[in-house]
Design an enzyme around this catalytic site. Structure first.
Site, PDB file in Angstrom:
ATOM      1  N   CYS A   1      15.571  62.017  34.446  1.00 31.40           N
ATOM      2  CA  CYS A   1      16.435  60.838  34.591  1.00 31.40           C
ATOM      3  C   CYS A   1      17.797  61.178  35.187  1.00 31.40           C
ATOM      4  O   CYS A   1      18.562  60.297  35.553  1.00 31.40           O
ATOM      5  CB  CYS A   1      16.585  60.123  33.256  1.00 31.40           C
ATOM      6  SG  CYS A   1      16.241  61.120  31.827  1.00 31.40           S
TER       7      CYS A   1
ATOM      8  N   THR B   1       7.852  58.907  25.025  1.00 29.32           N
ATOM      9  CA  THR B   1       9.004  58.087  24.621  1.00 29.32           C
ATOM     10  C   THR B   1       8.607  57.103  23.523  1.00 29.32           C
ATOM     11  O   THR B   1       9.294  56.981  22.505  1.00 29.32           O
ATOM     12  CB  THR B   1       9.566  57.329  25.848  1.00 29.32           C
ATOM     13  OG1 THR B   1       9.953  58.295  26.825  1.00 29.32           O
ATOM     14  CG2 THR B   1      10.765  56.475  25.478  1.00 29.32           C
TER      15      THR B   1
ATOM     16  N   ASN C   1      13.514  70.471  27.001  1.00 30.51           N
ATOM     17  CA  ASN C   1      12.947  70.209  28.325  1.00 30.51           C
ATOM     18  C   ASN C   1      13.850  70.665  29.461  1.00 30.51           C
ATOM     19  O   ASN C   1      13.398  70.839  30.586  1.00 30.51           O
ATOM     20  CB  ASN C   1      12.636  68.712  28.494  1.00 30.51           C
ATOM     21  CG  ASN C   1      13.809  67.833  28.129  1.00 30.51           C
ATOM     22  OD1 ASN C   1      14.289  67.873  27.006  1.00 30.51           O
ATOM     23  ND2 ASN C   1      14.272  67.049  29.068  1.00 30.51           N
TER      24      ASN C   1
HETATM   25  N1  PLP Z   1      10.486  64.249  25.147  1.00 29.46           N
HETATM   26  C1  PLP Z   1      10.640  65.291  25.975  1.00 29.46           C
HETATM   27  C2  PLP Z   1      11.118  66.600  25.425  1.00 29.46           C
HETATM   28  C3  PLP Z   1      10.368  65.152  27.329  1.00 29.46           C
HETATM   29  O1  PLP Z   1      10.545  66.190  28.154  1.00 29.46           O
HETATM   30  C4  PLP Z   1       9.929  63.892  27.806  1.00 29.46           C
HETATM   31  C5  PLP Z   1       9.692  63.679  29.256  1.00 29.46           C
HETATM   32  O2  PLP Z   1      10.382  64.231  30.095  1.00 29.46           O
HETATM   33  C6  PLP Z   1       9.758  62.840  26.898  1.00 29.46           C
HETATM   34  C7  PLP Z   1      10.051  63.052  25.572  1.00 29.46           C
HETATM   35  C8  PLP Z   1       9.286  61.501  27.345  1.00 29.46           C
HETATM   36  O3  PLP Z   1       7.915  61.502  27.598  1.00 29.46           O
HETATM   37  P1  PLP Z   1       7.259  60.359  28.510  1.00 29.46           P
HETATM   38  O4  PLP Z   1       7.610  60.657  29.921  1.00 29.46           O
HETATM   39  O5  PLP Z   1       5.786  60.475  28.260  1.00 29.46           O
HETATM   40  O6  PLP Z   1       7.784  59.058  28.013  1.00 29.46           O
END
Ligand code: PLP
Length: 380
Positions: free
Chosen positions: A328, A71, A150
């Site tokens: 989430c 993030t 994701n």
């Molecule tokens: N981007 C994608 C595609 C993700 O799947 C995720 C986490 O689920 C993130 C960003 C965020 O990563 P983090 O959990 O390390 O903040």
């Protein structure tokens, strides 16, 4: 049997990774910015970790910056590019993770940037002609497009997207969180200015990731503070996290072929068994197609039924952990902006299963049998 099929949310820590991290919690506790020997030994371990990550990505350690996760790395790439380079137009998709989507929305709301969203079809396949059209008619643009979704697993051709971006002198950021550690990224081949990684998606620790920023793209830091990360990210480093990230990535690259084959086998098994044991089952996005989707993700669409409301809960009672979308969102269909953007029928039971090297064929069979029993309750 207790079955974990939510590996796109997070993966279990590898014991080999933990063993590498542990001494940095107890023995090697120095602050890497300190100039005495306690600090220096930790600094040298961080730089070794950076070199490991850079070597695996075929780039230079000077282009790798450790962050608190995916993030933060996504935020830094997007916000700092717009602020530092005076970018006023961005192109992204409605299928991005909230780390990108909400960042774009924030920049749009504040009036700093106008965001265009790419067209896609009902399986999430992006219209790259639209990308060219948009780029041809706009001033210098930031393009932010994820490598793999994701929730539905659809893979985007970031090699071609990078080439299109270069043609129009656009800055290209790709959220590679879901493919890092599962696919090889060669930064000498990939025309991206930014890619990102998050250790907990490939059996590393939570709360640590990295941003790759190519040396030619000069941005200011997102987090102000000390001179850590060569002035690119203030704050004392998450030392054991960084050590764990590098180790996890080393293992992921070392065993990638074997793990990919194992996991793809599990996914294929699940597709086959679901079709065999359930009626009217389909798959969201491209998730049933091997080369067009992340091998770790299968997004299943189950028949419309009143049991769908409680689908995740019922699986949980049967000791199966899966997900309705990104970590989430809660209820089976509740929070998925991706499924909504695809126009998926909300009456169906849409559920994401995601796999890791630790899953077994027995676990897949158990999950399918459990679903088959649940859906037999539906009147014909
Ligand atoms: N981007 C994608 C595609 C993700 O799947 C995720 C986490 O689920 C993130 C960003 C965020 O990563 P983090 O959990 O390390 O903040």
């Amino acid at each position: 049997m207790r079955v974990y099929l939510d590996n796109a949310a997070t993966t279990p820590l590898d014991k080999e990774v933990f063993d590498t991290m542990a001494p940095f919690m107890l023995e090697h506790f120095g602050n890497p910015s300190s100039i005495h020997s306690h600090g220096r030994e930790v600094r040298s371990a961080i730089e070794k970790a950076r070199k490991t990550v850079a070597t695996l990505l075929n780039t230079s350690p000077a282009e790798v910056f450790f962050t608190s996760g995916g993030t933060e790395a996504d935020n830094a790439a997007i916000v700092c590019t717009c602020r530092s380079l005076g970018i006023k137009h961005a192109i992204s998709t409605k299928l991005e993770h909230h780390a990108v989507l909400h960042t774009m929305e924030m920049l749009e709301k504040s009036g700093d940037v106008q965001v265009s969203y790419l067209r896609h079809d009902e399986r999430g396949v992006l219209d790259l002609e639209h990308l060219e059209e948009l780029l041809a008619s706009q001033p210098r643009t930031l393009v932010s497009i994820m490598h793999a979704n994701n929730e539905i697993g659809t893979l985007n051709d970031i090699q071609t997207i990078g080439e299109i971006c270069r043609k129009y002198d656009a800055i290209f950021h790709s959220d590679t969180v879901q493919t890092m550690g599962h696919y090889k990224h060669d930064l000498q081949q990939l025309g991206a200015n930014f890619i990102v990684g998050s250790a907990h998606k490939f059996h590393g620790p939570k709360g640590v990731g990295f941003l790759y920023c190519d040396a030619g793209t000069k941005i200011q830091p997102l987090i102000q503070g000390g001179a850590q990360e060569r002035n690119m990210r203030g704050g004392t480093e998450n030392v054991y996290g960084i050590i764990g990230l590098a180790k996890a990535m080393e293992i992921a690259y070392r065993d990638m072929g074997e793990h990919a084959r194992h996991i793809q086998g599990l996914k294929d098994r699940m597709v086959h068994k679901l079709r065999e044991q359930l009626e009217d089952v389909s798959f969201n996005g491209m998730s049933e197609f091997g080369d067009k989707s992340l091998y770790t993700v299968l997004n299943v669409s189950l028949p419309a039924s009143d049991i769908n409301e409680m689908l995740l809960f019922s699986l949980d009672i049967n000791k199966i952990s899966a997900s309705g979308g990104s970590a989430c969102s809660s209820g089976a269909n509740a929070g998925s902006h991706v499924l909504r953007a695809l126009g998926t029928d909300p009456a169906r039971g849409n559920i994401r299963f995601s796999f890791s090297k630790y899953n077994t064929a027995e676990e897949i069979d158990y999950a399918v049998e459990t679903l088959a029993k649940m859906y037999k309750k539906i009147p014909a």
